[in-house]
Design a protein around this motif. Structure first.
Motif, PDB file in Angstrom:
ATOM      1  N   ALA A   1      -1.151  13.531  -5.971  1.00 37.64           N
ATOM      2  CA  ALA A   1       0.126  12.030  -6.564  1.00 37.64           C
ATOM      3  C   ALA A   1      -0.861  11.334  -6.410  1.00 37.64           C
ATOM      4  O   ALA A   1      -2.062  11.541  -6.211  1.00 37.64           O
ATOM      5  N   GLY A   2      -0.700   9.694  -7.407  1.00 42.45           N
ATOM      6  CA  GLY A   2      -1.567   8.850  -6.336  1.00 42.45           C
ATOM      7  C   GLY A   2      -0.993   8.810  -5.417  1.00 42.45           C
ATOM      8  O   GLY A   2       0.180   8.112  -5.148  1.00 42.45           O
ATOM      9  N   TYR A   3      -1.569   7.955  -4.259  1.00 44.57           N
ATOM     10  CA  TYR A   3      -1.352   7.383  -2.241  1.00 44.57           C
ATOM     11  C   TYR A   3      -1.573   6.349  -2.704  1.00 44.57           C
ATOM     12  O   TYR A   3      -2.251   5.594  -2.516  1.00 44.57           O
ATOM     13  N   TYR A   4      -0.489   5.426  -2.071  1.00 47.03           N
ATOM     14  CA  TYR A   4      -0.898   4.218  -1.474  1.00 47.03           C
ATOM     15  C   TYR A   4      -0.832   4.315  -0.069  1.00 47.03           C
ATOM     16  O   TYR A   4       0.347   4.777   0.499  1.00 47.03           O
ATOM     17  N   CYS A   5      -1.185   2.762   0.262  1.00 48.52           N
ATOM     18  CA  CYS A   5      -0.779   2.478   1.758  1.00 48.52           C
ATOM     19  C   CYS A   5      -0.652   0.986   1.698  1.00 48.52           C
ATOM     20  O   CYS A   5      -0.533   0.295   0.373  1.00 48.52           O
ATOM     21  N   ALA A   6       0.498   0.563   2.225  1.00 42.87           N
ATOM     22  CA  ALA A   6       1.218  -0.612   1.654  1.00 42.87           C
ATOM     23  C   ALA A   6       1.278  -1.216   3.190  1.00 42.87           C
ATOM     24  O   ALA A   6       1.827  -0.529   4.091  1.00 42.87           O
ATOM     25  N   ARG A   7       1.985  -2.387   3.746  1.00 49.96           N
ATOM     26  CA  ARG A   7       2.636  -3.263   5.004  1.00 49.96           C
ATOM     27  C   ARG A   7       3.656  -3.289   4.174  1.00 49.96           C
ATOM     28  O   ARG A   7       4.119  -3.948   3.189  1.00 49.96           O
ATOM     29  N   LEU A   8       4.600  -3.488   4.983  1.00 55.64           N
ATOM     30  CA  LEU A   8       5.819  -3.465   5.203  1.00 55.64           C
ATOM     31  C   LEU A   8       6.621  -4.459   6.249  1.00 55.64           C
ATOM     32  O   LEU A   8       6.173  -4.309   7.335  1.00 55.64           O
ATOM     33  N   ILE A   9       7.316  -5.565   5.237  1.00 53.97           N
ATOM     34  CA  ILE A   9       8.253  -6.636   6.840  1.00 53.97           C
ATOM     35  C   ILE A   9       9.334  -6.127   7.060  1.00 53.97           C
ATOM     36  O   ILE A   9       9.860  -5.002   5.999  1.00 53.97           O
ATOM     37  N   ASN A  10       9.133  -5.244   8.239  1.00 58.34           N
ATOM     38  CA  ASN A  10      10.341  -4.638   9.139  1.00 58.34           C
ATOM     39  C   ASN A  10      11.743  -5.447   8.819  1.00 58.34           C
ATOM     40  O   ASN A  10      12.845  -4.717   8.473  1.00 58.34           O
ATOM     41  N   ALA A  11      12.478  -6.861   8.607  1.00 56.80           N
ATOM     42  CA  ALA A  11      12.968  -7.106   8.957  1.00 56.80           C
ATOM     43  C   ALA A  11      13.775  -7.063   7.174  1.00 56.80           C
ATOM     44  O   ALA A  11      14.864  -6.980   6.826  1.00 56.80           O
ATOM     45  N   GLY A  12      13.040  -6.965   6.141  1.00 58.74           N
ATOM     46  CA  GLY A  12      13.534  -6.467   4.731  1.00 58.74           C
ATOM     47  C   GLY A  12      13.274  -5.354   4.048  1.00 58.74           C
ATOM     48  O   GLY A  12      13.935  -4.832   2.951  1.00 58.74           O
ATOM     49  N   TRP A  13      12.466  -4.937   4.678  1.00 55.01           N
ATOM     50  CA  TRP A  13      11.957  -3.436   3.986  1.00 55.01           C
ATOM     51  C   TRP A  13      11.571  -3.732   2.774  1.00 55.01           C
ATOM     52  O   TRP A  13      11.889  -2.963   1.566  1.00 55.01           O
ATOM     53  N   VAL A  14      10.596  -5.007   2.542  1.00 56.62           N
ATOM     54  CA  VAL A  14      10.215  -4.688   1.533  1.00 56.62           C
ATOM     55  C   VAL A  14       8.398  -4.983   2.283  1.00 56.62           C
ATOM     56  O   VAL A  14       7.693  -5.132   3.075  1.00 56.62           O
ATOM     57  N   PHE A  15       7.851  -4.316   0.521  1.00 60.02           N
ATOM     58  CA  PHE A  15       6.204  -4.132   0.757  1.00 60.02           C
ATOM     59  C   PHE A  15       5.534  -5.087  -0.065  1.00 60.02           C
ATOM     60  O   PHE A  15       5.593  -5.119  -1.018  1.00 60.02           O
ATOM     61  N   ASP A  16       4.958  -6.166   1.319  1.00 62.89           N
ATOM     62  CA  ASP A  16       4.350  -7.034   0.090  1.00 62.89           C
ATOM     63  C   ASP A  16       2.720  -7.264  -0.077  1.00 62.89           C
ATOM     64  O   ASP A  16       2.302  -7.600  -1.111  1.00 62.89           O
ATOM     65  N   TYR A  17       2.119  -6.083   0.639  1.00 64.84           N
ATOM     66  CA  TYR A  17       1.361  -6.147   0.312  1.00 64.84           C
ATOM     67  C   TYR A  17       0.310  -4.351  -0.504  1.00 64.84           C
ATOM     68  O   TYR A  17       1.085  -3.072   0.787  1.00 64.84           O
ATOM     69  N   TRP A  18      -0.092  -4.123  -1.466  1.00 67.97           N
ATOM     70  CA  TRP A  18      -0.539  -2.358  -1.209  1.00 67.97           C
ATOM     71  C   TRP A  18      -1.848  -2.527  -1.247  1.00 67.97           C
ATOM     72  O   TRP A  18      -2.809  -3.290  -1.966  1.00 67.97           O
ATOM     73  N   GLY A  19      -2.517  -0.846  -1.118  1.00 70.23           N
ATOM     74  CA  GLY A  19      -3.738  -1.009  -1.866  1.00 70.23           C
ATOM     75  C   GLY A  19      -3.717  -0.552  -2.425  1.00 70.23           C
ATOM     76  O   GLY A  19      -2.437  -0.167  -3.579  1.00 70.23           O
ATOM     77  N   GLN A  20      -4.710  -0.439  -3.650  1.00 76.05           N
ATOM     78  CA  GLN A  20      -4.998  -0.223  -5.254  1.00 76.05           C
ATOM     79  C   GLN A  20      -4.060   1.318  -5.528  1.00 76.05           C
ATOM     80  O   GLN A  20      -3.678   1.748  -6.557  1.00 76.05           O
ATOM     81  N   GLY A  21      -4.736   2.318  -4.556  1.00 72.69           N
ATOM     82  CA  GLY A  21      -3.729   3.301  -4.781  1.00 72.69           C
ATOM     83  C   GLY A  21      -5.254   4.473  -5.211  1.00 72.69           C
ATOM     84  O   GLY A  21      -6.433   3.769  -5.686  1.00 72.69           O
ATOM     85  N   THR A  22      -5.069   5.168  -4.529  1.00 74.25           N
ATOM     86  CA  THR A  22      -6.092   6.172  -4.820  1.00 74.25           C
ATOM     87  C   THR A  22      -5.482   7.645  -5.275  1.00 74.25           C
ATOM     88  O   THR A  22      -4.187   8.412  -4.444  1.00 74.25           O
ATOM     89  N   GLN A  23      -6.348   8.625  -6.347  1.00 73.37           N
ATOM     90  CA  GLN A  23      -5.542  10.050  -6.615  1.00 73.37           C
ATOM     91  C   GLN A  23      -6.523  11.083  -5.716  1.00 73.37           C
ATOM     92  O   GLN A  23      -7.241  10.914  -5.746  1.00 73.37           O
ATOM     93  N   VAL A  24      -4.652  11.678  -5.392  1.00 72.64           N
ATOM     94  CA  VAL A  24      -5.342  13.391  -4.634  1.00 72.64           C
ATOM     95  C   VAL A  24      -4.502  14.226  -5.627  1.00 72.64           C
ATOM     96  O   VAL A  24      -3.646  14.395  -6.089  1.00 72.64           O
ATOM     97  N   THR A  25      -5.906  14.899  -6.033  1.00 71.00           N
ATOM     98  CA  THR A  25      -6.025  16.320  -6.855  1.00 71.00           C
ATOM     99  C   THR A  25      -5.082  17.435  -5.835  1.00 71.00           C
ATOM    100  O   THR A  25      -6.658  17.669  -5.161  1.00 71.00           O
TER     101      THR A  25
END
Length: 120
Positions: free
Chosen positions: A93-117
């Motif tokens: 899959a493509g794997y992403y890290c992201a920041r989550l705003i706790n109050a609303g389950w909103v992901f406001d910032y994402w990494g660009q992702g990295t492919q893992v096979t």
């Protein structure tokens, strides 16, 4: 501006452990308002939330992945990491890290992702 960057090997052998690191800039990973999350997207599939770690180190995982997933953080390096054990080709899959705003389950910032096979 907050930036997140995934890093780690792009190829993992079946039965081994997938290990990725997310490096954060522009913010502290101890900020109380946010959690730090991992999300993945298999080819042709939707996004799957994997788990998170909070500012104080509490972890929560997707129940379908809990037995194989571990998320940790290194505050001094502003990094948090993902380990997924006993991988199979279905973990490709493509794997992403992201920041989550706790109050609303909103992901406001994402990494660009990295492919893992996962392949032998």
């Amino acid at each position: 501006q907050v930036q997140l960057q995934e890093s780690g090997p792009g190829l993992v052998k079946p039965s081994q452990t997938l290990s990725l690191t997310c490096t954060v800039s522009g913010d502290s990973i101890t900020t109380t308002y946010y959690s730090w999350t991992w999300v993945r997207q298999p080819p042709g599939k939707g996004l799957e939330w994997m788990g998170l770690i909070t500012y104080d180190g509490t972890t929560h995982y997707n129940p379908s992945l809990k037995s194989r997933t571990s998320i940790s953080k290194d505050t001094s390096k502003k990094q948090f990491s993902l380990q997924l054990s006993s991988v199979t080709p279905e973990d490709t899959a493509g794997y992403y890290c992201a920041r989550l705003i706790n109050a609303g389950w909103v992901f406001d910032y994402w990494g660009q992702g990295t492919q893992v096979t996962v392949s032998s």
